[in-house]
Scaffold this active site. Structure first.
Site, short mmCIF file in Angstrom:
data_model
loop_
_atom_site.label_atom_id
_atom_site.label_comp_id
_atom_site.label_asym_id
_atom_site.label_seq_id
_atom_site.Cartn_x
_atom_site.Cartn_y
_atom_site.Cartn_z
N GLU A 23 32.20 43.73 28.92
CA GLU A 23 32.42 42.38 28.43
C GLU A 23 31.50 42.10 27.24
OE1 GLU A 23 34.88 40.79 29.44
OE2 GLU A 23 34.98 40.46 31.60
N ASP A 52 37.86 52.45 34.51
CA ASP A 52 37.22 51.43 35.34
C ASP A 52 37.97 51.20 36.64
OD1 ASP A 52 39.43 50.31 34.07
OD2 ASP A 52 38.27 48.89 32.88
N ASP A 85 39.05 39.30 24.70
CA ASP A 85 37.68 39.07 24.21
C ASP A 85 37.06 40.35 23.65
OD1 ASP A 85 37.23 40.54 26.49
OD2 ASP A 85 35.97 39.04 27.48
N HIS A 135 36.84 43.28 25.13
CA HIS A 135 36.18 44.22 26.05
C HIS A 135 36.91 45.54 26.08
CE1 HIS A 135 38.66 42.22 29.41
NE2 HIS A 135 38.98 43.50 29.55
C1 GLP Z 1 41.54 44.95 31.90
C2 GLP Z 1 40.99 46.39 31.89
C3 GLP Z 1 40.84 46.92 30.51
C4 GLP Z 1 42.12 46.68 29.73
C5 GLP Z 1 42.31 45.19 29.60
C6 GLP Z 1 43.52 44.80 28.75
O1 GLP Z 1 40.56 43.99 31.88
N1 GLP Z 1 39.75 46.51 32.56
O2 GLP Z 1 40.53 48.31 30.58
O3 GLP Z 1 42.05 47.29 28.49
O4 GLP Z 1 42.48 44.66 30.90
O5 GLP Z 1 44.66 44.79 29.50
P1 GLP Z 1 46.12 44.61 28.93
O6 GLP Z 1 46.47 45.92 28.33
O7 GLP Z 1 46.96 44.30 30.13
O8 GLP Z 1 46.06 43.51 27.95
#
Ligand code: GLP
Length: 262
Positions: A146, A70, A139, A141
């Site tokens: 989402e 993303d 959440d 995602h």
């Molecule tokens: C962001 C990204 C996700 C990622 C998530 C969790 O929102 N778009 O791809 O998995 O954060 O991030 P973290 O690993 O920092 O908890």
């Protein structure tokens, strides 16, 4: 689904990095190994180990093609919170991957829909993704899919929820107004088409998401739960993330995959 429970974040990353290195090294075909990659804090320890292994000559990325999950809409490459910047800073600038093998959605594209359609076509042109590593949000995602995103969604434009904007504001001076409100993201369907999916889940704040991924019903409320329908999904997690699993579930996975513990 395999759930590999490691003692802590470092061991989770060690296991995941070894798994990726083994998969790349086992790939003997002429066509490239196609690797899907996430951003976020979860994969940083994995990237550090992949860089070290590459420098030590234990793995090469010369025949690896990557597709990132993303990218925020509206952040140029040089913005230090763009996922393009993150990926180069944490991985690509330090390994021997040919630059033309790196694919990241362009959040500045004039026609975002066309950008997303072309991304799907490019993935297909390589015969799909061999291994998609992911992380998940609190959440649940997966990429930027989402809650209530279709479980068959393809790469497209996504609106971020207020929850995600607040969580991600830690990277934007703790100011939610600085966080982009939209992103380009691969779909749940895109991830599900990969031959193998490996998701990293670490820390107490992900405990509900891990339980939803492993024990809850398959539901668009927790888009990560779609992984229950994947034929080769692996969750690498740490003890801290296991807090909401039932004792039975926890014991089951330690019993079956305990030999994977480092
Ligand atoms: C962001 C990204 C996700 C990622 C998530 C969790 O929102 N778009 O791809 O998995 O954060 O991030 P973290 O690993 O920092 O908890």
């Amino acid at each position: 689904m395999k759930v590999i429970i490691q003692e802590n974040y470092d061991k989770m990353c060690e296991w995941a990095a070894n798994h990726i290195i083994d998969a790349i090294n086992a790939h003997k075909e002429e066509r490239p190994f196609v690797l899907g990659l996430p951003t976020g804090s979860s994969p940083i320890g994995v990237y550090r180990r992949l860089v070290a292994a590459n420098k030590a000559g234990k793995v090469t990325f010369k025949n690896v093609v990557t597709f990132n999950m993303d990218e925020y809409v509206g952040l140029p490459h040089e913005h230090d919170q763009s996922y393009w910047y993150f990926m180069h800073d944490n991985l690509f600038d330090h390994i021997d991957i040919p630059r033309e093998n790196i694919n990241i959605l362009n959040g500045m594209a004039e026609d975002p829909e066309a950008e997303c359609a072309a991304y799907e076509e490019k993935i297909a042109s390589y015969g799909g993704i061999d291994l998609f590593m992911g992380g998940i949000g609190v959440d649940g995602h997966l990429a930027f899919n989402e809650p209530y995103t279709s479980l068959s969604s393809r790469t497209g434009v996504r609106d971020l929820t207020s929850d995600t904007i607040i969580v991600n504001s830690r990277f934007f001076d703790n100011d939610p107004s600085k966080v982009p409100t939209r992103a380009l993201s691969v779909g749940i369907g895109t991830v599900m088409d990969s031959k193998q999916v490996l998701v990293l889940i670490s820390g107490h704040n992900k405990a509900r998401a891990l339980a939803a991924t492993v024990e809850g019903g398959v539901s668009q409320k927790w888009t990560c739960s779609a992984l229950q329908l994947h034929n080769d999904a692996i969750i690498a997690c740490d003890e801290a993330a296991c807090g909401e699993l039932t004792v039975d579930t926890y014991k089951y996975f330690l019993d079956v995959y305990g030999s994977e513990r480092l």
